[in-house]
Design a protein around this motif. Structure first.
Motif, PDB file in Angstrom:
ATOM      1  N   ARG A 116       5.479   8.394  -0.893  1.00  0.00           N
ATOM      2  CA  ARG A 116       5.411   8.573  -2.377  1.00  0.00           C
ATOM      3  C   ARG A 116       4.534   7.615  -3.142  1.00  0.00           C
ATOM      4  O   ARG A 116       3.721   8.179  -3.938  1.00  0.00           O
ATOM      5  N   ARG A 117       4.863   6.286  -2.880  1.00  0.00           N
ATOM      6  CA  ARG A 117       4.037   5.426  -3.657  1.00  0.00           C
ATOM      7  C   ARG A 117       2.631   5.065  -3.195  1.00  0.00           C
ATOM      8  O   ARG A 117       2.082   4.817  -3.948  1.00  0.00           O
ATOM      9  N   ILE A 118       2.393   5.240  -2.123  1.00  0.00           N
ATOM     10  CA  ILE A 118       0.972   5.254  -1.801  1.00  0.00           C
ATOM     11  C   ILE A 118       0.125   6.250  -2.258  1.00  0.00           C
ATOM     12  O   ILE A 118      -0.981   5.964  -2.757  1.00  0.00           O
ATOM     13  N   GLU A 119       0.721   7.516  -2.363  1.00  0.00           N
ATOM     14  CA  GLU A 119      -0.229   8.619  -2.854  1.00  0.00           C
ATOM     15  C   GLU A 119      -0.177   8.355  -4.315  1.00  0.00           C
ATOM     16  O   GLU A 119      -1.107   8.450  -4.885  1.00  0.00           O
ATOM     17  N   ALA A 120       0.889   7.854  -4.969  1.00  0.00           N
ATOM     18  CA  ALA A 120       0.855   7.677  -6.510  1.00  0.00           C
ATOM     19  C   ALA A 120      -0.297   6.585  -6.730  1.00  0.00           C
ATOM     20  O   ALA A 120      -0.809   6.739  -7.642  1.00  0.00           O
ATOM     21  N   ALA A 121      -0.542   5.669  -5.843  1.00  0.00           N
ATOM     22  CA  ALA A 121      -1.392   4.493  -6.201  1.00  0.00           C
ATOM     23  C   ALA A 121      -2.764   5.030  -5.927  1.00  0.00           C
ATOM     24  O   ALA A 121      -3.632   4.251  -6.829  1.00  0.00           O
ATOM     25  N   ARG A 122      -3.118   5.899  -5.145  1.00  0.00           N
ATOM     26  CA  ARG A 122      -4.405   6.403  -5.005  1.00  0.00           C
ATOM     27  C   ARG A 122      -5.024   7.090  -6.267  1.00  0.00           C
ATOM     28  O   ARG A 122      -6.125   7.284  -6.610  1.00  0.00           O
ATOM     29  N   THR A 123      -3.961   7.503  -7.186  1.00  0.00           N
ATOM     30  CA  THR A 123      -4.559   8.081  -8.473  1.00  0.00           C
ATOM     31  C   THR A 123      -4.281   7.152  -9.684  1.00  0.00           C
ATOM     32  O   THR A 123      -4.765   7.782 -10.861  1.00  0.00           O
ATOM     33  N   GLN A 124      -3.906   5.962  -9.456  1.00  0.00           N
ATOM     34  CA  GLN A 124      -3.640   5.068 -10.770  1.00  0.00           C
ATOM     35  C   GLN A 124      -5.075   4.362 -11.104  1.00  0.00           C
ATOM     36  O   GLN A 124      -6.002   4.409 -10.331  1.00  0.00           O
ATOM     37  N   GLN A 125      -5.146   3.943 -12.316  1.00  0.00           N
ATOM     38  CA  GLN A 125      -6.250   3.252 -12.750  1.00  0.00           C
ATOM     39  C   GLN A 125      -6.113   1.968 -12.738  1.00  0.00           C
ATOM     40  O   GLN A 125      -5.095   1.361 -13.282  1.00  0.00           O
ATOM     41  N   GLY A 126      -7.136   1.180 -12.071  1.00  0.00           N
ATOM     42  CA  GLY A 126      -7.001  -0.172 -12.084  1.00  0.00           C
ATOM     43  C   GLY A 126      -6.501  -0.493 -10.568  1.00  0.00           C
ATOM     44  O   GLY A 126      -5.855  -0.035  -9.981  1.00  0.00           O
ATOM     45  N   LEU A 127      -6.776  -2.005 -10.643  1.00  0.00           N
ATOM     46  CA  LEU A 127      -5.920  -2.692  -9.187  1.00  0.00           C
ATOM     47  C   LEU A 127      -4.634  -2.852  -9.075  1.00  0.00           C
ATOM     48  O   LEU A 127      -4.028  -2.574  -7.746  1.00  0.00           O
ATOM     49  N   GLU A 128      -3.843  -2.847 -10.280  1.00  0.00           N
ATOM     50  CA  GLU A 128      -2.436  -3.332 -10.283  1.00  0.00           C
ATOM     51  C   GLU A 128      -2.067  -4.291  -9.365  1.00  0.00           C
ATOM     52  O   GLU A 128      -1.000  -4.370  -8.590  1.00  0.00           O
ATOM     53  N   ALA A 129      -2.783  -5.410  -9.477  1.00  0.00           N
ATOM     54  CA  ALA A 129      -2.551  -6.691  -8.604  1.00  0.00           C
ATOM     55  C   ALA A 129      -1.604  -7.386  -9.335  1.00  0.00           C
ATOM     56  O   ALA A 129      -1.386  -7.390 -10.388  1.00  0.00           O
ATOM     57  N   ASN A 130      -0.433  -8.097  -8.498  1.00  0.00           N
ATOM     58  CA  ASN A 130       0.373  -8.910  -9.100  1.00  0.00           C
ATOM     59  C   ASN A 130      -0.189 -10.133  -9.902  1.00  0.00           C
ATOM     60  O   ASN A 130      -0.820 -10.805  -9.458  1.00  0.00           O
ATOM     61  N   SER A 131       0.019 -10.198 -11.203  1.00  0.00           N
ATOM     62  CA  SER A 131      -0.510 -11.340 -11.908  1.00  0.00           C
ATOM     63  C   SER A 131       0.063 -12.485 -11.579  1.00  0.00           C
ATOM     64  O   SER A 131      -0.401 -13.644 -12.211  1.00  0.00           O
ATOM     65  N   GLY A 132       1.218 -12.632 -10.839  1.00  0.00           N
ATOM     66  CA  GLY A 132       2.059 -13.894 -10.600  1.00  0.00           C
ATOM     67  C   GLY A 132       3.333 -14.103 -11.160  1.00  0.00           C
ATOM     68  O   GLY A 132       3.924 -14.867 -11.344  1.00  0.00           O
ATOM     69  N   ALA A 133       3.318 -12.776 -12.119  1.00  0.00           N
ATOM     70  CA  ALA A 133       4.666 -12.720 -12.623  1.00  0.00           C
ATOM     71  C   ALA A 133       5.977 -12.551 -11.853  1.00  0.00           C
ATOM     72  O   ALA A 133       7.033 -12.819 -12.187  1.00  0.00           O
ATOM     73  N   ARG A 134       5.888 -11.927 -10.744  1.00  0.00           N
ATOM     74  CA  ARG A 134       7.095 -11.919  -9.667  1.00  0.00           C
ATOM     75  C   ARG A 134       6.683 -12.417  -8.435  1.00  0.00           C
ATOM     76  O   ARG A 134       5.377 -12.575  -8.002  1.00  0.00           O
ATOM     77  N   ASP A 135       7.679 -13.227  -7.661  1.00  0.00           N
ATOM     78  CA  ASP A 135       7.598 -13.536  -6.273  1.00  0.00           C
ATOM     79  C   ASP A 135       8.470 -12.760  -5.635  1.00  0.00           C
ATOM     80  O   ASP A 135       8.544 -13.129  -4.326  1.00  0.00           O
ATOM     81  N   ASP A 136       9.059 -11.536  -5.722  1.00  0.00           N
ATOM     82  CA  ASP A 136       9.859 -10.889  -4.872  1.00  0.00           C
ATOM     83  C   ASP A 136       9.083  -9.827  -4.369  1.00  0.00           C
ATOM     84  O   ASP A 136       9.616  -8.707  -4.109  1.00  0.00           O
ATOM     85  N   VAL A 137       8.044 -10.364  -3.517  1.00  0.00           N
ATOM     86  CA  VAL A 137       7.260  -9.355  -2.950  1.00  0.00           C
ATOM     87  C   VAL A 137       6.670  -9.932  -1.730  1.00  0.00           C
ATOM     88  O   VAL A 137       6.713 -11.415  -1.489  1.00  0.00           O
ATOM     89  N   ALA A 138       6.337  -9.293  -0.776  1.00  0.00           N
ATOM     90  CA  ALA A 138       5.463  -9.778   0.468  1.00  0.00           C
ATOM     91  C   ALA A 138       4.034  -8.965   0.340  1.00  0.00           C
ATOM     92  O   ALA A 138       4.039  -7.812   0.167  1.00  0.00           O
ATOM     93  N   TYR A 139       2.922  -9.606   0.625  1.00  0.00           N
ATOM     94  CA  TYR A 139       1.808  -8.841   0.836  1.00  0.00           C
ATOM     95  C   TYR A 139       1.222  -8.422   2.180  1.00  0.00           C
ATOM     96  O   TYR A 139       1.345  -9.315   3.200  1.00  0.00           O
ATOM     97  N   LEU A 140       0.924  -7.251   2.363  1.00  0.00           N
ATOM     98  CA  LEU A 140       0.481  -6.499   3.594  1.00  0.00           C
ATOM     99  C   LEU A 140      -0.649  -5.854   3.553  1.00  0.00           C
ATOM    100  O   LEU A 140      -1.394  -5.459   2.556  1.00  0.00           O
ATOM    101  N   SER A 141      -1.481  -5.873   4.624  1.00  0.00           N
ATOM    102  CA  SER A 141      -2.895  -5.416   4.853  1.00  0.00           C
ATOM    103  C   SER A 141      -2.989  -4.978   6.389  1.00  0.00           C
ATOM    104  O   SER A 141      -2.919  -5.662   7.096  1.00  0.00           O
ATOM    105  N   CYS A 142      -3.538  -3.760   6.739  1.00  0.00           N
ATOM    106  CA  CYS A 142      -4.158  -3.535   7.806  1.00  0.00           C
ATOM    107  C   CYS A 142      -5.494  -3.286   7.682  1.00  0.00           C
ATOM    108  O   CYS A 142      -6.198  -2.956   7.046  1.00  0.00           O
ATOM    109  N   LEU A 143      -6.017  -3.902   8.967  1.00  0.00           N
ATOM    110  CA  LEU A 143      -7.372  -3.867   9.392  1.00  0.00           C
ATOM    111  C   LEU A 143      -7.664  -3.151  10.560  1.00  0.00           C
ATOM    112  O   LEU A 143      -7.662  -3.710  11.837  1.00  0.00           O
ATOM    113  N   PRO A 144      -7.706  -1.795  10.368  1.00  0.00           N
ATOM    114  CA  PRO A 144      -7.835  -0.831  11.854  1.00  0.00           C
ATOM    115  C   PRO A 144      -9.140  -0.824  12.501  1.00  0.00           C
ATOM    116  O   PRO A 144      -8.930  -0.358  13.444  1.00  0.00           O
TER     117      PRO A 144
END
Length: 209
Positions: A116-144
């Motif tokens: 649900r969230r990945i599909e929603a992200a495809r329609t959002q405007q902007g990058l929505e990058a973490n500004s540094g305001a939160r640190d309760d995340v982990a960053y993931l990326s796939c290089l297939p």
């Protein structure tokens, strides 16, 4: 999501924390190869998505190791109960944006919310990058596209202590399938033994799906 302060006076690892906090380059990355033979068999038999399975397994690994849930803000150290997983989401334009998925220990629940969230992200405007305001995340990326042997990440500054996990192309090796995965961490919080625990739990999760 609750967070718990770690008093330095009572923390056995405080000397290592103070040592590596003073480094100009305190981050290190480790790459290993995972056995994804079971995952590929399940992909055919049950229609399991290798991508979402990897997201879930990474979440399992991170949440099995308290050190990977720790962050620092100045000299204050804390541990989160749970972190969101922030992953890159490719766009038709060839660019990418970010999605943020809360981790759930039940795979069907996690997978449904991730979709649900990945599909929603495809329609959002902007990058929505973490500004540094939160640190309760982990960053993931796939290089297939790549079966890489090592990987490094762009980091904004020496105090960034958010773990980064990347994984690559699934490749056949004899009758098995392997996949490279890298994790980059801040040495003030995370040692090699912690990463051994992370990859062990992640492999167990992949084998149990």
């Amino acid at each position: 999501m609750a967070e718990h302060p770690i008093p330095l006076a009572d923390w056995s690892r405080a000397p290592q924390f103070r040592l590596f906090r003073g480094y100009d380059r305190p981050h290190y990355a480790l790459t290993t190869r995972l056995d994804v033979t079971h995952l590929m068999a399940r992909r055919v038999a049950a229609g399991l998505s290798p991508y979402r399975a990897c997201l879930f397994a990474i979440g399992c690994g991170l949440h099995a190791v308290p050190a990977l849930l720790m962050r620092f803000r100045g000299d204050q150290v804390l541990r989160h109960d749970r972190t969101d997983l922030s992953m890159t989401v490719p766009l038709q334009s060839g660019d990418f944006t970010y999605a943020y998925v809360p981790f759930a220990p039940d795979f069907p629940v996690f997978e449904a919310e991730a979709m649900r969230r990945i599909e929603a992200a495809r329609t959002q405007q902007g990058l929505e990058a973490n500004s540094g305001a939160r640190d309760d995340v982990a960053y993931l990326s796939c290089l297939p596209w790549l079966d890489f042997t090592a990987l490094d990440n762009a980091l904004p500054h020496a105090d960034d202590c958010i773990p980064r996990v990347s994984w690559g192309k699934i490749v056949p090796e004899g009758d098995r399938y392997r996949m490279a995965m890298a994790i980059q961490v801040h040495h003030a919080l995370v040692d090699g033994a912690h990463l051994g625990q992370f990859f062990d739990q992640l492999q167990r999760c992949l084998d149990g799906l």
